[in-house]
Design a protein around this motif. Sequence first.
Motif, PDB file in Angstrom:
ATOM      1  N   ALA A   1      41.838 -77.421   6.608  1.00  0.00           N
ATOM      2  CA  ALA A   1      42.163 -78.938   6.268  1.00  0.00           C
ATOM      3  C   ALA A   1      42.285 -79.565   6.945  1.00  0.00           C
ATOM      4  CB  ALA A   1      44.042 -78.338   5.947  1.00  0.00           C
ATOM      5  N   ALA A   2      41.071 -79.622   8.153  1.00  0.00           N
ATOM      6  CA  ALA A   2      40.969 -80.046   9.652  1.00  0.00           C
ATOM      7  C   ALA A   2      40.938 -82.008   8.236  1.00  0.00           C
ATOM      8  CB  ALA A   2      40.094 -79.955  10.054  1.00  0.00           C
ATOM      9  N   PRO A   3      39.532 -82.112   7.436  1.00  0.00           N
ATOM     10  CA  PRO A   3      39.391 -83.039   6.859  1.00  0.00           C
ATOM     11  C   PRO A   3      40.692 -83.732   6.242  1.00  0.00           C
ATOM     12  CG  PRO A   3      38.030 -81.600   5.960  1.00  0.00           C
ATOM     13  CD  PRO A   3      38.638 -80.736   6.246  1.00  0.00           C
ATOM     14  N   LEU A   4      42.016 -83.392   5.567  1.00  0.00           N
ATOM     15  CA  LEU A   4      42.572 -83.802   5.114  1.00  0.00           C
ATOM     16  C   LEU A   4      43.648 -84.519   5.885  1.00  0.00           C
ATOM     17  CD1 LEU A   4      44.152 -84.467   2.841  1.00  0.00           C
ATOM     18  CD2 LEU A   4      45.949 -82.577   2.705  1.00  0.00           C
TER      19      LEU A   4
ATOM     20  N   PHE B   1      36.324 -84.158  16.302  1.00  0.00           N
ATOM     21  CA  PHE B   1      38.484 -82.993  15.948  1.00  0.00           C
ATOM     22  C   PHE B   1      37.161 -82.042  15.195  1.00  0.00           C
ATOM     23  CE2 PHE B   1      41.320 -82.991  12.624  1.00  0.00           C
ATOM     24  CZ  PHE B   1      41.882 -82.173  13.379  1.00  0.00           C
ATOM     25  N   LEU B   2      36.700 -82.594  13.183  1.00  0.00           N
ATOM     26  CA  LEU B   2      36.449 -81.592  12.442  1.00  0.00           C
ATOM     27  C   LEU B   2      35.402 -80.321  13.382  1.00  0.00           C
ATOM     28  CD1 LEU B   2      34.855 -83.790   9.380  1.00  0.00           C
ATOM     29  CD2 LEU B   2      37.300 -82.589  10.157  1.00  0.00           C
ATOM     30  N   VAL B   3      34.357 -80.797  13.901  1.00  0.00           N
ATOM     31  CA  VAL B   3      33.710 -79.860  14.977  1.00  0.00           C
ATOM     32  C   VAL B   3      34.618 -79.214  16.412  1.00  0.00           C
ATOM     33  CG1 VAL B   3      31.537 -79.397  15.823  1.00  0.00           C
ATOM     34  CG2 VAL B   3      31.438 -81.306  14.567  1.00  0.00           C
ATOM     35  N   TRP B   4      35.462 -79.408  15.995  1.00  0.00           N
ATOM     36  CA  TRP B   4      35.899 -78.533  17.037  1.00  0.00           C
ATOM     37  C   TRP B   4      37.079 -77.773  15.728  1.00  0.00           C
ATOM     38  CZ3 TRP B   4      41.949 -78.904  17.317  1.00  0.00           C
ATOM     39  CH2 TRP B   4      42.180 -77.961  18.332  1.00  0.00           C
ATOM     40  N   MET B   5      38.057 -78.334  15.353  1.00  0.00           N
ATOM     41  CA  MET B   5      38.556 -78.053  14.328  1.00  0.00           C
ATOM     42  C   MET B   5      38.228 -76.238  13.434  1.00  0.00           C
ATOM     43  SD  MET B   5      41.800 -78.649  14.218  1.00  0.00           S
ATOM     44  CE  MET B   5      42.120 -77.829  12.299  1.00  0.00           C
TER      45      MET B   5
ATOM     46  N   GLY C   1      42.561 -85.518   9.083  1.00  0.00           N
ATOM     47  CA  GLY C   1      41.305 -86.525   9.660  1.00  0.00           C
ATOM     48  C   GLY C   1      41.292 -88.027   8.928  1.00  0.00           C
ATOM     49  N   ILE C   2      41.740 -87.939   8.021  1.00  0.00           N
ATOM     50  CA  ILE C   2      42.483 -88.946   7.047  1.00  0.00           C
ATOM     51  C   ILE C   2      43.741 -89.574   7.038  1.00  0.00           C
ATOM     52  CG2 ILE C   2      42.956 -88.610   4.027  1.00  0.00           C
ATOM     53  CD1 ILE C   2      40.508 -87.800   3.161  1.00  0.00           C
ATOM     54  N   VAL C   3      44.785 -88.495   7.034  1.00  0.00           N
ATOM     55  CA  VAL C   3      46.404 -88.943   7.342  1.00  0.00           C
ATOM     56  C   VAL C   3      45.821 -89.525   8.383  1.00  0.00           C
ATOM     57  CG1 VAL C   3      48.600 -88.221   8.069  1.00  0.00           C
ATOM     58  CG2 VAL C   3      46.922 -87.367   6.101  1.00  0.00           C
ATOM     59  N   VAL C   4      45.022 -88.977   9.378  1.00  0.00           N
ATOM     60  CA  VAL C   4      45.684 -89.178  10.583  1.00  0.00           C
ATOM     61  C   VAL C   4      44.516 -90.814  11.126  1.00  0.00           C
ATOM     62  CG1 VAL C   4      44.912 -89.384  13.664  1.00  0.00           C
ATOM     63  CG2 VAL C   4      46.002 -87.886  12.262  1.00  0.00           C
ATOM     64  N   THR C   5      43.957 -91.411  10.470  1.00  0.00           N
ATOM     65  CA  THR C   5      43.710 -92.219  10.322  1.00  0.00           C
ATOM     66  C   THR C   5      43.740 -93.516   9.509  1.00  0.00           C
ATOM     67  OG1 THR C   5      41.241 -91.679   9.025  1.00  0.00           O
ATOM     68  CG2 THR C   5      40.329 -91.188  11.141  1.00  0.00           C
ATOM     69  N   ILE C   6      44.363 -93.143   8.602  1.00  0.00           N
ATOM     70  CA  ILE C   6      44.871 -94.321   7.571  1.00  0.00           C
ATOM     71  C   ILE C   6      45.891 -95.279   8.731  1.00  0.00           C
ATOM     72  CG2 ILE C   6      47.260 -94.344   5.811  1.00  0.00           C
ATOM     73  CD1 ILE C   6      45.036 -92.869   4.556  1.00  0.00           C
ATOM     74  N   LEU C   7      46.955 -93.695   9.605  1.00  0.00           N
ATOM     75  CA  LEU C   7      47.385 -94.327  10.435  1.00  0.00           C
ATOM     76  C   LEU C   7      46.881 -95.290  11.584  1.00  0.00           C
ATOM     77  CD1 LEU C   7      50.449 -90.654  10.410  1.00  0.00           C
ATOM     78  CD2 LEU C   7      50.966 -93.052   9.511  1.00  0.00           C
ATOM     79  N   LEU C   8      46.255 -94.974  11.879  1.00  0.00           N
ATOM     80  CA  LEU C   8      45.681 -95.771  13.046  1.00  0.00           C
ATOM     81  C   LEU C   8      44.906 -97.042  12.830  1.00  0.00           C
ATOM     82  CD1 LEU C   8      43.568 -93.067  14.743  1.00  0.00           C
ATOM     83  CD2 LEU C   8      45.962 -93.966  15.663  1.00  0.00           C
ATOM     84  N   THR C   9      44.447 -96.971  10.914  1.00  0.00           N
ATOM     85  CA  THR C   9      44.489 -98.090  10.889  1.00  0.00           C
ATOM     86  C   THR C   9      45.322 -99.261  10.672  1.00  0.00           C
ATOM     87  OG1 THR C   9      42.410 -96.793   9.503  1.00  0.00           O
ATOM     88  CG2 THR C   9      43.404 -98.820   8.895  1.00  0.00           C
ATOM     89  N   LEU C  10      46.848 -98.960   9.813  1.00  0.00           N
ATOM     90  CA  LEU C  10      47.756 -99.372   9.597  1.00  0.00           C
ATOM     91  C   LEU C  10      48.487 -99.665  11.798  1.00  0.00           C
ATOM     92  CD1 LEU C  10      49.445 -97.533   7.353  1.00  0.00           C
ATOM     93  CD2 LEU C  10      48.302 -99.779   6.683  1.00  0.00           C
ATOM     94  N   TRP C  11      48.277 -99.266  12.382  1.00  0.00           N
ATOM     95  CA  TRP C  11      49.106 -99.230  13.871  1.00  0.00           C
ATOM     96  C   TRP C  11      48.028-100.490  14.558  1.00  0.00           C
ATOM     97  CZ3 TRP C  11      53.060 -98.087  16.099  1.00  0.00           C
ATOM     98  CH2 TRP C  11      53.331 -97.559  17.670  1.00  0.00           C
TER      99      TRP C  11
END
Length: 579
Positions: free
Chosen positions: A221-224, A193-197, A226-236
């Motif tokens: 702002a891609a790293p931020l 995702f970061l490379v594509w961004m 990535g952090i938000v999305v992966t936190i949500l995936l961790t909870l889900w």
Amino acid sequence: MGRFKNYLPIFGWLKDYNSASLRSDLLAAMIVTSMLIPQSLAYALLAGLPAEVGLYASIAPLVAYAVFGSSRTLSVGPVAIASLMSAAALGEVALQGSESYLAAAAMLALFSGLFLLLLGWLRLGFLASFLSHPVISGFITASGILIAFSQLKHLLGIEAGGHSLPQLVQSMLTDLSQWSPYALGLGLGVGAFLVWMRSGAVSLLTRLSVPRHQAALLAKAAPLVGIVVTILLTLWWDLEQRQVALVGAIPAGLPLLSVPNLSWSLAQQLLLPALMISIIGYVESVSVGKTLAAKRRQKIGSNQELIGLGAANLAAGFSGAFPVSGGFARSVVNFDAGAVTQMASIITAAGIALASVFLTPYLYYLPKATLAAIIMVAVLSLVDFSILKKTWRFSRSDFFAVLITILVTLIFGVEAGVSCGVIASIVLFLLRTSKPHIAEVGLVEGTEHFRNIKRHKVITDPQLLSIRVDQSLMFSNAGFLEDRIYADLAGNRQVRHVILMCSAINEIDWSALEVLEAINSRLVEQGIELHLSEVKGPVMDSLVRTGFLGHLSGKIFLSQYQAFEQLRYRSDRQLVSEV
């Protein structure tokens, strides 16, 4: 006020600050803050420190640099190279995760700050010029590879360690059977995702009628994201129960200012690493600062930068953080986002402080694989093997210096790599100064110009030997000049005059002067006169003060053409009279 501006550059821009500048700085600060939060967490992880320490390193140091730094757009904070070097140094003196490790990190920043302040006070900013740029590029390339390999353990979800490439590879192979497919999938996804961004997102946003400049800034702002999305995936998906290592609990609040517990034995172990971190951090920061300042026809002071970075590192040490310096990518984003003063950094520091107070509970569920992917994508842009190809074509000595620095850094670690880089830079400097370019010159027909007889068709006289030295004469190269003159005279009994063309000589030290006196005496014994031409004013002043001119067998000529014409005419007349 002018005197204050010299020591406190903040007064230089604060007196003219207005609402338009504030709007520009506020926008830049918002973008840099969104970039710095994930970077702070990631580089703390790289340094082997708790995540909150990365946030601490992004508050007080930014404010300190804003007050004392001379660059208006340099963004100071945690950076990859300094974090890796910190990890290598701290791993030698304390156990990672212990209170001693945290105290040692703060002490390392404190010593780095003191070294930088001392160099600034002594006005030794020019010393950075003695570090060869190709060697520094080689060190950064090797460090980028080491950093990427050091993060593979988080990407694979395994335990591994080491500060050199062989150690890292061996350690990871030992624990490879324990790898986590969920951590790897998450890390690869974030990395892709970061490379594509960095490329695809900008094109997509541009097609959606977003101006290209704004699209490029949004992509930062891609790293931020990535952090938000992966936190949500961790909870889900409850990834904590699937062998995905998380950052864990981060204490909320601001850093407490305190003096690190100083231990003499610990200080002795950290002094050399602190000096190395200071040098590399300063070189990286000042090069970025000068590049950005030139784009706006501004200038930065090398010595003031030492003080600004020294103050930033002192602030890091007193706030329980680790060494900081100016970040290249972050500074470029700050510049491109429109920052006009260091108020942008002060606002960024305030944003990080708010995040430290209010957002830390949500970072518990942040996967370490996410931070590892952020680090790897960031540092792989530092890897530049093209420097080997470029130096091979241009200078073999530079090539071997770069190659040795890369190999030493990879095989033995960053501390050995820095030492090797410094030594290689000094050796290159000594090699080049000890063997300056010396050419026998002749007159280009129809002109008053003199050029190398091996490169141009020129007029010469068998009784005149014209030598041009393309470097100042000093203890390291005076003997080389002496050998060259004697070699040119060997077996040549026609020469009656030696003319030393001094157009490129800016200085003559005492050792070189003694060599010139020896050459003059030896030539007199052989019936040959020594002449000087095109001597620069400061050099002439030195020669007059020493009394050398009173012993000179020949004359001082204003130009090489004048010397050539007069001495050739005199030689012709002498030859006629002898016949």
